[in-house]
Design an enzyme around this catalytic site. Structure first.
Site, PDB file in Angstrom:
ATOM      1  N   GLU A  98      -2.257  18.157 -10.908  1.00 42.80           N
ATOM      2  CA  GLU A  98      -2.576  18.556 -12.285  1.00 42.80           C
ATOM      3  C   GLU A  98      -4.024  19.001 -12.464  1.00 42.80           C
ATOM      4  OE1 GLU A  98      -0.429  16.483 -15.398  1.00 42.80           O
ATOM      5  OE2 GLU A  98      -2.191  16.624 -16.668  1.00 42.80           O
TER       6      GLU A  98
ATOM      7  N   HIS B  13       1.971  11.800 -27.801  1.00 46.67           N
ATOM      8  CA  HIS B  13       1.617  10.455 -27.325  1.00 46.67           C
ATOM      9  C   HIS B  13       0.925   9.641 -28.417  1.00 46.67           C
ATOM     10  CE1 HIS B  13       1.747  11.293 -22.715  1.00 46.67           C
ATOM     11  NE2 HIS B  13       2.897  10.864 -23.177  1.00 46.67           N
TER      12      HIS B  13
ATOM     13  N   ASN C 235       2.258  19.692 -20.373  1.00 50.79           N
ATOM     14  CA  ASN C 235       2.011  18.675 -21.399  1.00 50.79           C
ATOM     15  C   ASN C 235       2.112  19.227 -22.820  1.00 50.79           C
ATOM     16  OD1 ASN C 235       1.493  16.488 -19.623  1.00 50.79           O
ATOM     17  ND2 ASN C 235      -0.467  17.427 -19.130  1.00 50.79           N
TER      18      ASN C 235
ATOM     19  N   GLU D  34      12.440  16.993 -24.937  1.00 51.47           N
ATOM     20  CA  GLU D  34      11.775  17.504 -23.726  1.00 51.47           C
ATOM     21  C   GLU D  34      12.441  18.798 -23.252  1.00 51.47           C
ATOM     22  OE1 GLU D  34       9.020  16.477 -22.371  1.00 51.47           O
ATOM     23  OE2 GLU D  34       8.854  14.290 -22.458  1.00 51.47           O
TER      24      GLU D  34
ATOM     25  N   LYS E  94      10.184  22.637 -13.678  1.00 47.55           N
ATOM     26  CA  LYS E  94       9.088  21.664 -13.571  1.00 47.55           C
ATOM     27  C   LYS E  94       8.707  21.441 -12.107  1.00 47.55           C
ATOM     28  CE  LYS E  94       7.241  17.207 -14.753  1.00 47.55           C
ATOM     29  NZ  LYS E  94       7.339  15.934 -15.418  1.00 47.55           N
TER      30      LYS E  94
ATOM     31  N   HIS F  89       2.347  16.985 -25.904  1.00 42.78           N
ATOM     32  CA  HIS F  89       2.134  15.592 -25.521  1.00 42.78           C
ATOM     33  C   HIS F  89       0.850  14.967 -26.060  1.00 42.78           C
ATOM     34  CE1 HIS F  89       5.637  16.094 -23.085  1.00 42.78           C
ATOM     35  NE2 HIS F  89       5.567  14.845 -22.665  1.00 42.78           N
TER      36      HIS F  89
ATOM     37  N   ARG G 240      -0.373  22.738 -13.982  1.00 46.80           N
ATOM     38  CA  ARG G 240       0.519  21.648 -14.373  1.00 46.80           C
ATOM     39  C   ARG G 240       0.189  21.086 -15.755  1.00 46.80           C
ATOM     40  NH1 ARG G 240       2.609  16.313 -10.952  1.00 46.80           N
ATOM     41  NH2 ARG G 240       3.898  15.619 -12.669  1.00 46.80           N
TER      42      ARG G 240
ATOM     43  N   HIS H 238      10.196   8.827 -27.112  1.00 49.16           N
ATOM     44  CA  HIS H 238       9.260   9.755 -26.467  1.00 49.16           C
ATOM     45  C   HIS H 238       9.590  11.222 -26.769  1.00 49.16           C
ATOM     46  CE1 HIS H 238       6.389  11.256 -23.532  1.00 49.16           C
ATOM     47  NE2 HIS H 238       7.359  12.026 -23.050  1.00 49.16           N
TER      48      HIS H 238
ATOM     49  N   ARG I 288       0.823  -1.230   0.000  1.00 50.17           N
ATOM     50  CA  ARG I 288       0.000   0.000   0.000  1.00 50.17           C
ATOM     51  C   ARG I 288       0.852   1.273   0.000  1.00 50.17           C
ATOM     52  NH1 ARG I 288      -3.300  -3.134   3.317  1.00 50.17           N
ATOM     53  NH2 ARG I 288      -4.984  -3.992   2.061  1.00 50.17           N
TER      54      ARG I 288
ATOM     55  N   LYS J 233       4.686  11.749 -11.063  1.00 51.92           N
ATOM     56  CA  LYS J 233       3.734  10.971 -11.863  1.00 51.92           C
ATOM     57  C   LYS J 233       4.379   9.630 -12.163  1.00 51.92           C
ATOM     58  CE  LYS J 233       1.280  14.216 -14.823  1.00 51.92           C
ATOM     59  NZ  LYS J 233       1.117  14.531 -16.255  1.00 51.92           N
TER      60      LYS J 233
END
Ligand SMILES: NC(=O)c1ccc[n+]([C@@H]2O[C@H](COP(=O)([O-])OP(=O)(O)OC[C@H]3O[C@@H](n4cnc5c(N)ncnc54)[C@H](O)[C@@H]3O)[C@@H](O)[C@H]2O)c1
Ligand SMILES: [Zn+2]
Length: 354
Positions: A228, A243, A236, A176, A218, A239, A232, A256, A112, A134
């Protein structure tokens, strides 16, 4: 989100202090090491852990986009448990974005949730993947669809680890970096514009400074909006398009950061077509990308419209079937445009890369 420790040799220099500062004190330390990361990283961690009075248990982590799966996460979790991980253990991810994303995801759920730290070893992970808490794995349906927010206790960016990075990964990281410079604007954008790809050499101070700026930028945005909700989302940039392209083309044909670079070009196209940015912006961006050895076109045909529609509509920012696009107006100035029809985004991809 903690401010990253950055610098050449930062891993050896700061890890001991970071481990000693953990409260409550961890019962054990598990290091998930990217097989691509060199002995330099392993040795630095071993020595720093010893100085902190801890013995590090090393576990091989996943690397390469095709291993960013639930199966990899399950395998890693099983290995950690068999080696004796308990709830007060500390997990340190040392590697590229795949290793840090999968390890962070495992840390978020195992027993957990256990605490974790990150030491990225690729340029892309230093400026983006390892910053911001993330964590995720990919599903067949799309990238990063299965994951959690799980903030690391610390982040150590040691640019000395970049010396062995292959050229392709180097280029991907620069994708990036350009994205972040566009978001950040100011001195960061100017130094990227004045540098050529070659002058941003791995050992250069210029590169180390840019990496620090990108990671800190960042981390600051994430600290203001960790989950987000609004601000935030702007990170992206590139992206939504990126993506979709990355999933459609596969990691061999498009890494990427390369996909993100193409995604930024598409976002620039949206700005120009809607008269939010001067028409010259697109050509300027293409010139800048070429100078930094980044792609400005696809190798091979654009995936068909049905595939693109399907992939774009799975974007996590999509709202009621409509997309939210981050659109750059000028360096340091971006807006979130809501309510964009998927079909319109396919059109942008066609006009930019078709
Ligand atoms: N979590 C986030 O916020 C976030 C943000 C951006 C990107 N990402 C994710 O990051 C991933 C891409 O990360 P990546 O580009 O680092 O890819 P990667 O992790 O696959 O690493 C690329 C290759 O470089 C090797 N490598 C790692 N360090 C090395 C070193 N120092 N020297 C030589 N080789 C080394 C790896 O073994 C791998 O083969 C994508 O899955 C992307 O979705 C996540
Ligand atoms: Zn990214």
């Amino acid at each position: 989100m903690k401010t990253p420790d950055c610098g050449k040799g930062a891993l050896r220099a700061t890890l001991t202090r970071r481990l000693q500062g953990l409260r409550p004190k961890p019962t054990s330390l598990f290091v998930v090491l990217d097989p691509g990361a060199t002995e330099v990283a392993e040795r630095a961690v071993r020595l720093a852990a010893k100085d902190a009075g801890m013995t590090a248990t090393f576990v091989r982590g996943p690397h390469g986009e095709s291993r960013k799966t639930l199966a990899s996460a399950e395998k890693l979790a099983g290995k950690l448990i068999r080696k004796g991980l308990d709830r007060r253990a500390f997990v340190l991810a040392v590697g590229g974005g795949v290793c840090t994303d999968v390890t962070g995801f495992v840390a978020s759920s195992i027993m957990r949730g256990v605490r974790w730290g990150v030491a990225p070893t690729t340029l892309l992970a230093m400026v983006d993947a390892a910053v911001g808490g993330k964590t995720a794995v990919n599903l067949e349906e799309g990238k990063n669809l299965f994951g959690a927010f799980h903030f690391p206790s610390f982040l150590i960016i040691d640019t000395n680890l970049l010396r062995t990075l292959p050229a392709r990964e180097w280029r991907s990281g620069r994708g990036e970096l350009v994205k972040t410079a566009m978001l950040c604007g100011g001195a960061m954008w100017r130094s990227l514009c004045s540098a050529s790809g070659g002058s941003l050499a791995r050992r250069s101070e210029a590169l180390t400074t840019l990496v620090h700026k990108a990671a800190r930028y960042k981390a600051k945005v994430v600290a203001q909006d960790p989950q987000e909700q609004e601000e935030r989302k702007l990170l992206n940039l590139g992206h939504t398009f990126g993506h979709a392209l990355e999933t459609a083309m596969g990691p061999r044909r498009l890494r990427h950061g390369e996909a993100v670079a193409l995604g930024v070009l598409c976002a620039v196209k949206v700005a120009v077509e809607n008269e939010l940015a001067p028409a010259s912006t697109e050509a300027d961006m293409r010139t800048l990308f070429t100078r930094h050895d980044l792609p400005t076109e696809l190798k091979g045909p654009l995936p068909n419209a049905t595939t693109l529609r399907r992939l774009l509509s799975r974007d996590k920012k999509a709202d009621d079937g409509l997309l939210q696009l981050v659109v750059p107006l000028a360096p340091g100035e971006v807006v979130l445009v809501k309510g964009v029809a998927v079909q319109d985004a396919v059109g942008v991809l066609r006009r930019t890369l078709g």
